[in-house]
Motif scaffolding. Structure first.
Motif: not given
Length: 345
Positions: A41-54
């Motif tokens: 996941l790059e960009g916004v999708a990667g950061h969204a995973w990190e903030q909300f899924v992780l």
């Protein structure tokens, strides 16, 4: 004790941050659990995973985020911040990327248990931009892989032929070709110098080429004589490329650490580098340092190293000795000590 490592960035192109993460997790693999998105996941999708899924995957365990970022809602966390470029030089970055980090880090850093950074310089810059107890920022340097060592002459010749380098005698400049790497001043310094040095000595610039921003501030109608661009060099070629060089030059104007000079020293190559930011911490007295904003100073540094074989031999020996202080095994153990202490709180 259980520690989770956020390895989201390992699926990206190899840079210094990815190398740092990979070297340490390889040595701690039996002690930690690695967590990443199921697909890159790059960009916004990667950061969204990190903030909300992780955060939902941790189950109370300590999280180590080794790549400049981490989930804001997780305080039971150690983060590694490699530099403060988004604050000190946002103009070098994508504006959205810089804006996100300028928002995130001043809020994340005070919340987490520990902050690891890679130099005293980076520690001072973090303290400038985030309200945090200095005792919670632990300096643990980057390391150098054992692949980087002096190589045999035949390996040098094979590599020079493979990359099409015009001479066996060359000054090497290596790194991502971007404004902070100071290529424009290096080329101007080489133009001042190249007629003074033997005709078989070339300046070899290794890294991706053809990007417009590389030459944005270069005022040459044509390149100076005896400059060769290799283009991208595969990672497996780098040890011999360093080892074969007469001199390594790295006059970057900003580094949170600066792995290439360390790799050059481990390869037995005399090193000329900048006297700014973290680079003096890396080379100590084992390299020659100059003002990277002075074309004349860069030219004079190259002149000294190219013309003085005794100085090159002295720096070669000092560089080999200094590089032994930066083994990844000890760096991984120091990192584990920080994680263990944070997990026990």
């Amino acid at each position: 004790m259980s520690v989770v490592v956020n390895t989201r960035t390992l699926s990206a192109k190899l840079t210094g941050v990815q190398r740092y993460t990979q070297e340490i997790v390889n040595r701690l693999a039996h002690r930690v659990e690695l967590v990443a998105p199921q697909s890159h996941l790059e960009g916004v999708a990667g950061h969204a995973w990190e903030q909300f899924v992780l955060p939902t995957l941790l189950r109370g365990r300590l999280l180590w985020s080794p790549s400049n970022t981490g989930p804001l809602m997780v305080s039971h966390q150690v983060i590694t911040v490699h530099d403060a470029v988004p604050f000190d030089h946002p103009e070098w970055l994508n504006p959205i990327f810089a804006g996100w980090y300028r928002f995130l880090l001043p809020r994340l850093i005070p919340r987490v248990r520990r902050i690891i950074t890679v130099s005293e310089f980076s520690k001072t810059r973090i303290l400038e931009h985030a309200q945090v107890d200095p005792a919670r920022i632990i300096v643990i340097p980057n390391g150098v892989d054992s692949r980087f060592r002096p190589h045999k002459d035949q390996e040098h010749l094979n590599l020079i032929k493979r990359l099409g380098i015009p001479s066996c005698h060359y000054v090497l400049s290596l790194g991502s070709l971007e404004p902070r790497k100071n290529l424009d001043r290096l080329l101007k310094a080489w133009e001042l110098l190249c007629e003074e040095v033997p005709e078989d000595i070339w300046l070899v610039v290794a890294g991706a080429k053809g990007k417009a921003q590389i030459f944005r501030d270069v005022f040459f109608e044509k390149l100076p004589p005896r400059v060769y661009f290799t283009g991208h060099v595969p990672d497996e070629y780098l040890p011999a490329l360093y080892s074969a060089a007469l001199v390594f030059v790295y006059v970057s104007v900003y580094e949170g650490f600066g792995i290439p000079p360390l790799e050059a020293m481990a390869s037995g190559t005399p090193t000329l580098t900048s006297n700014q930011t973290a680079l003096p911490e890396v080379v100590g007295d084992a390299g020659l340092t100059v003002n990277p904003f002075s074309v004349d100073a860069i030219a004079e540094g190259l002149r000294k190293l190219i013309g003085d074989s005794a100085l090159r031999q002295t720096l070669r020996q000092k560089g080999l000795e200094r590089s032994l202080q930066f083994g990844w095994d000890s760096i991984a153990e120091r990192t584990w000590t920080v994680l263990r202490e944070a997990a026990s709180e």
